[in-house]
Design an enzyme around this catalytic site. Structure first.
Site, PDB file in Angstrom:
ATOM      1  N   CYS A  42       0.828  -1.213   0.000  1.00 45.55           N
ATOM      2  CA  CYS A  42       0.000   0.000   0.000  1.00 45.55           C
ATOM      3  C   CYS A  42       0.861   1.261   0.000  1.00 45.55           C
ATOM      4  CB  CYS A  42      -0.892   0.049   1.241  1.00 45.55           C
ATOM      5  SG  CYS A  42      -1.968  -1.371   1.490  1.00 45.55           S
ATOM      6  N   CYS A  46      -2.735   5.135   2.659  1.00 46.09           N
ATOM      7  CA  CYS A  46      -3.848   4.216   2.369  1.00 46.09           C
ATOM      8  C   CYS A  46      -4.864   4.224   3.512  1.00 46.09           C
ATOM      9  CB  CYS A  46      -3.315   2.805   2.171  1.00 46.09           C
ATOM     10  SG  CYS A  46      -4.619   1.595   1.788  1.00 46.09           S
ATOM     11  N   CYS A  73      -2.541  -2.941  -3.595  1.00 42.88           N
ATOM     12  CA  CYS A  73      -3.807  -2.644  -2.927  1.00 42.88           C
ATOM     13  C   CYS A  73      -4.738  -1.917  -3.897  1.00 42.88           C
ATOM     14  CB  CYS A  73      -3.544  -1.785  -1.698  1.00 42.88           C
ATOM     15  SG  CYS A  73      -5.030  -1.143  -0.897  1.00 42.88           S
ATOM     16  N   CYS A  76      -5.813   2.092  -2.376  1.00 44.35           N
ATOM     17  CA  CYS A  76      -4.947   3.282  -2.405  1.00 44.35           C
ATOM     18  C   CYS A  76      -4.276   3.441  -3.760  1.00 44.35           C
ATOM     19  CB  CYS A  76      -3.910   3.224  -1.292  1.00 44.35           C
ATOM     20  SG  CYS A  76      -2.758   1.830  -1.423  1.00 44.35           S
TER      21      CYS A  76
END
Length: 356
Positions: A42, A46, A73, A76
């Site tokens: 991430c 995030c 991810c 994000c």
């Protein structure tokens, strides 16, 4: 040497972890963090739930994380820079384009350059700058005229060099843009008459100045001479006129109003500023007596929720103390924040208005 290297890495990871805990958007793009238990990496900001520290490792970018077996991810933006940061960069790119173009490009042309649809770009640009792209371009043209006139270029040359198609287009808006004719502005207000008087009020020394258009300055301080010098700096070559009996009666009205704000002030104001500043100052004048708004609330009120710093700057540029009530604007946590005329005066004004 290896021990020192390990120490350096540990300190860097400690700073990175703090950025993750703080969800610091400024760190987006500098590194990514990966969670061993989920196999996902991430960006620092995030919005996902903060993982346990022992399950986290850091990588310089997404490609390194993917090489280590982690997948991006989806919350994000796949570990890339945040949407806010991306939009900020696109707006900055658009600003550079609008500032450097000799002829103002169309909304569609600018939007295409930064990779957005025209409708979406217009909304994002206004939320960051507080102005539409057209108003921003106009403000920059006006700024270039002021700079060119200050450099003592001819009036016509200054206007055309700033990107106006003709001098007539600029002259139509020059009173609102400069507060005077272009020739008078170039001469630092030469030929312009400004009446002023200095007195005392419950907040200390007060200077009130008036042009032919209305009250153009209400300055507060602890040194009357410093207030006069501040006025001279604003209109370095204007004709400053003091000791006018009629005007000194007017300052008595203003002093009485400062001490009793509920009485109201029914005098014309000569308000000079950029398009954005004037929008902010208009919003401030609409804040009811005894009410406080945060800088963020004022930004939202004028339709530019991300322009909080620009709102604070407009408050600091206000020359009309109390008449444009920037003292009614505070921080989001309720703290008083800054005030051009001193925090002590801001506190007195707010307490006085709340009692009324």
């Amino acid at each position: 040497m290896k021990y020192e290297h390990n120490q350096t890495t540990a300190k860097q990871d400690e700073r990175r972890w703090q950025a993750v805990v703080d969800r610091d958007s400024q760190a987006d793009g500098a590194f990514v963090y990966a969670v061993k238990t989920t196999g996902i990496y991430c960006a620092p900001a995030c919005p996902s739930r903060i993982p346990n520290r022992q399950n986290v490792e850091f990588f310089s970018d997404g490609s390194q994380a993917e090489a280590a077996g982690y997948r991006p991810c989806k919350r994000c933006r796949q570990g890339r820079i945040s949407l806010h940061q991306q939009q900020s960069e696109q707006v900055a790119q658009a600003c550079r384009l609008l500032e450097s173009s000799e002829k103002t490009p169309t909304l569609a042309q600018v939007a295409e350059q930064v990779g957005m649809s025209a409708f979406h770009f217009h909304r994002v640009f206004k939320s960051f700058t507080g102005l539409t792209p057209r108003a921003y371009a106009l403000a920059k043209r006006q700024q270039r005229v002021r700079e060119n006139l200050t450099d003592q270029q001819s009036v016509t040359t200054s206007i055309l060099a700033a990107g106006y198609a003709s001098s007539g287009t600029f002259y139509a808006s020059s009173p609102a843009t400069l507060g005077m004719t272009p020739r008078a502005f170039r001469a630092g207000g030469q030929g312009m008459a400004v009446w002023f008087a200095v007195g005392r009020c419950s907040l200390g020394d007060i200077l009130v100045a008036e042009s032919s258009r209305g009250i153009c300055a209400i300055l507060l301080g602890d040194d009357a001479q410093a207030l006069v010098e501040s006025l001279q700096d604003t209109f370095p070559h204007a004709q400053l006129l003091a000791n006018n009996a009629d005007f000194e009666q007017r300052i008595a009205i203003i002093v009485g109003w400062v001490d009793d704000p509920e009485s109201g002030l029914d005098l014309p104001l000569d308000i000079r500023g950029t398009a954005f500043q004037q929008r902010v100052w208009q919003a401030l004048q609409e804040i009811p007596l005894g009410t406080r708004l945060s800088y963020a609330e004022v930004a939202a009120k004028i339709g530019s929720p991300k322009a909080v710093r620009a709102v604070a700057s407009a408050c600091a540029a206000n020359l009309l103390a109390v008449a444009i009530p920037c003292h009614r604007v505070v921080k989001s946590n309720g703290a008083l924040g800054g005030y051009r005329w001193g925090i002590a005066r801001k506190k007195i004004l707010l307490e006085r208005e709340e009692k009324n």
